[in-house]
Design a protein around this motif. Sequence first.
Motif, PDB file in Angstrom:
ATOM      1  N   GLN A   6       0.821  -1.214   0.000  1.00  0.00           N
ATOM      2  CA  GLN A   6       0.000   0.000   0.000  1.00  0.00           C
ATOM      3  C   GLN A   6       0.852   1.260   0.000  1.00  0.00           C
ATOM      4  O   GLN A   6       0.485   2.265  -0.599  1.00  0.00           O
ATOM      5  CB  GLN A   6      -0.937   0.000   1.208  1.00  0.00           C
ATOM      6  N   ILE A   7       1.987   1.213   0.663  1.00  0.00           N
ATOM      7  CA  ILE A   7       2.878   2.370   0.702  1.00  0.00           C
ATOM      8  C   ILE A   7       3.372   2.696  -0.706  1.00  0.00           C
ATOM      9  O   ILE A   7       3.392   3.856  -1.125  1.00  0.00           O
ATOM     10  CB  ILE A   7       4.061   2.115   1.661  1.00  0.00           C
ATOM     11  N   LEU A   8       3.739   1.641  -1.472  1.00  0.00           N
ATOM     12  CA  LEU A   8       4.215   1.870  -2.838  1.00  0.00           C
ATOM     13  C   LEU A   8       3.070   1.986  -3.843  1.00  0.00           C
ATOM     14  O   LEU A   8       3.301   2.397  -4.977  1.00  0.00           O
ATOM     15  CB  LEU A   8       5.162   0.750  -3.269  1.00  0.00           C
ATOM     16  N   GLY A   9       1.876   1.587  -3.447  1.00  0.00           N
ATOM     17  CA  GLY A   9       0.726   1.686  -4.335  1.00  0.00           C
ATOM     18  C   GLY A   9       0.712   0.624  -5.415  1.00  0.00           C
ATOM     19  O   GLY A   9       0.306   0.887  -6.550  1.00  0.00           O
ATOM     20  N   VAL A  10       1.146  -0.596  -5.087  1.00  0.00           N
ATOM     21  CA  VAL A  10       1.154  -1.704  -6.049  1.00  0.00           C
ATOM     22  C   VAL A  10       0.345  -2.860  -5.484  1.00  0.00           C
ATOM     23  O   VAL A  10       0.081  -2.940  -4.276  1.00  0.00           O
ATOM     24  CB  VAL A  10       2.595  -2.185  -6.368  1.00  0.00           C
ATOM     25  N   ALA A  25       8.592   6.628  -8.730  1.00  0.00           N
ATOM     26  CA  ALA A  25       7.579   7.688  -8.788  1.00  0.00           C
ATOM     27  C   ALA A  25       7.267   8.238  -7.389  1.00  0.00           C
ATOM     28  O   ALA A  25       7.187   9.463  -7.199  1.00  0.00           O
ATOM     29  CB  ALA A  25       6.309   7.156  -9.442  1.00  0.00           C
ATOM     30  N   LYS A  26       7.107   7.335  -6.402  1.00  0.00           N
ATOM     31  CA  LYS A  26       6.802   7.775  -5.035  1.00  0.00           C
ATOM     32  C   LYS A  26       7.983   8.514  -4.409  1.00  0.00           C
ATOM     33  O   LYS A  26       7.802   9.515  -3.713  1.00  0.00           O
ATOM     34  CB  LYS A  26       6.435   6.575  -4.148  1.00  0.00           C
ATOM     35  N   HIS A  30       7.766  12.332  -3.033  1.00  0.00           N
ATOM     36  CA  HIS A  30       7.853  12.621  -1.592  1.00  0.00           C
ATOM     37  C   HIS A  30       9.281  12.909  -1.124  1.00  0.00           C
ATOM     38  O   HIS A  30       9.567  12.834   0.080  1.00  0.00           O
ATOM     39  CB  HIS A  30       7.285  11.446  -0.790  1.00  0.00           C
ATOM     40  N   HIS A  31      10.174  13.236  -2.006  1.00  0.00           N
ATOM     41  CA  HIS A  31      11.558  13.508  -1.599  1.00  0.00           C
ATOM     42  C   HIS A  31      11.592  14.748  -0.705  1.00  0.00           C
ATOM     43  O   HIS A  31      10.939  15.762  -1.001  1.00  0.00           O
ATOM     44  CB  HIS A  31      12.441  13.701  -2.837  1.00  0.00           C
ATOM     45  N   PRO A  32      12.352  14.698   0.398  1.00  0.00           N
ATOM     46  CA  PRO A  32      12.361  15.830   1.342  1.00  0.00           C
ATOM     47  C   PRO A  32      12.913  17.133   0.741  1.00  0.00           C
ATOM     48  O   PRO A  32      12.507  18.222   1.166  1.00  0.00           O
ATOM     49  CB  PRO A  32      13.256  15.356   2.480  1.00  0.00           C
ATOM     50  N   ASP A  33      13.801  17.044  -0.246  1.00  0.00           N
ATOM     51  CA  ASP A  33      14.363  18.262  -0.846  1.00  0.00           C
ATOM     52  C   ASP A  33      13.299  19.045  -1.613  1.00  0.00           C
ATOM     53  O   ASP A  33      13.396  20.265  -1.736  1.00  0.00           O
ATOM     54  CB  ASP A  33      15.521  17.916  -1.779  1.00  0.00           C
ATOM     55  N   LEU A  34      12.285  18.345  -2.118  1.00  0.00           N
ATOM     56  CA  LEU A  34      11.234  19.013  -2.876  1.00  0.00           C
ATOM     57  C   LEU A  34      10.204  19.688  -1.973  1.00  0.00           C
ATOM     58  O   LEU A  34       9.408  20.499  -2.441  1.00  0.00           O
ATOM     59  CB  LEU A  34      10.518  18.019  -3.796  1.00  0.00           C
ATOM     60  N   ASP A  43       9.635  11.540   6.787  1.00  0.00           N
ATOM     61  CA  ASP A  43       9.127  10.269   7.324  1.00  0.00           C
ATOM     62  C   ASP A  43       8.495   9.429   6.218  1.00  0.00           C
ATOM     63  O   ASP A  43       8.698   8.210   6.156  1.00  0.00           O
ATOM     64  CB  ASP A  43       8.104  10.519   8.428  1.00  0.00           C
ATOM     65  N   ARG A  44       7.728  10.083   5.329  1.00  0.00           N
ATOM     66  CA  ARG A  44       7.117   9.343   4.209  1.00  0.00           C
ATOM     67  C   ARG A  44       8.198   8.761   3.300  1.00  0.00           C
ATOM     68  O   ARG A  44       8.093   7.623   2.848  1.00  0.00           O
ATOM     69  CB  ARG A  44       6.181  10.258   3.420  1.00  0.00           C
ATOM     70  N   PHE A  45       9.232   9.522   3.052  1.00  0.00           N
ATOM     71  CA  PHE A  45      10.313   9.069   2.187  1.00  0.00           C
ATOM     72  C   PHE A  45      11.035   7.867   2.812  1.00  0.00           C
ATOM     73  O   PHE A  45      11.388   6.915   2.114  1.00  0.00           O
ATOM     74  CB  PHE A  45      11.302  10.212   1.938  1.00  0.00           C
ATOM     75  N   LYS A  46      11.233   7.895   4.133  1.00  0.00           N
ATOM     76  CA  LYS A  46      11.878   6.762   4.824  1.00  0.00           C
ATOM     77  C   LYS A  46      11.018   5.502   4.736  1.00  0.00           C
ATOM     78  O   LYS A  46      11.522   4.391   4.523  1.00  0.00           O
ATOM     79  CB  LYS A  46      12.143   7.117   6.292  1.00  0.00           C
ATOM     80  N   ARG A  47       9.697   5.653   4.886  1.00  0.00           N
ATOM     81  CA  ARG A  47       8.801   4.486   4.762  1.00  0.00           C
ATOM     82  C   ARG A  47       8.819   3.934   3.347  1.00  0.00           C
ATOM     83  O   ARG A  47       8.773   2.721   3.149  1.00  0.00           O
ATOM     84  CB  ARG A  47       7.380   4.862   5.169  1.00  0.00           C
TER      85      ARG A  47
END
Length: 154
Positions: A6-10, A25-26, A30-34, A43-47
């Motif tokens: 679900q996190i990756l959406g597949v 794509a994810k 959700h990259h923190p630099d953006l 946190d989303r990027f780490k998950r």
Amino acid sequence: MNNNYQILGVAENATADEIRSAYRAKAKEHHPDLHGGDPAAGDRFKRINAAHDVLSDPTKRAQYDASLRAARMREAVEKLRVALARTPVTPAFRQPAPAPPTPPRTSTSAGDVLFGLGLLSLATWGVGALAKGRSRYDPSVDRYRGPDGRFRSG
């Protein structure tokens, strides 16, 4: 609880290529630099990275799938246990089950017919008495007959 799929959406039966493209794509989204240092984006990027690490390795993925199935089984058992605990027990559940019906007979032998008429036991006893040389009782005249078929005295 979000699982790695679900996190990756597949889907759970996704191929390695589908997982890789969904991860890219994810991660890009959700990259923190953006997001200008947003801690929630980090946190989303780490998950997303952790989910990709598990799902991209076939051994880790197999272990993860097994643990996911076990967790679902535990949830189903717990739901069933709770549902059964709420169900009242009625006296009908305590009674023994009725005996199954006996199957009908499909054929009848000649011995069954003779025994049903009461002739088999009488005929076999009378023949055996004559063959062994003993007397037998003749109910038609209320007397005993000897081995030769003549009436015996006494």
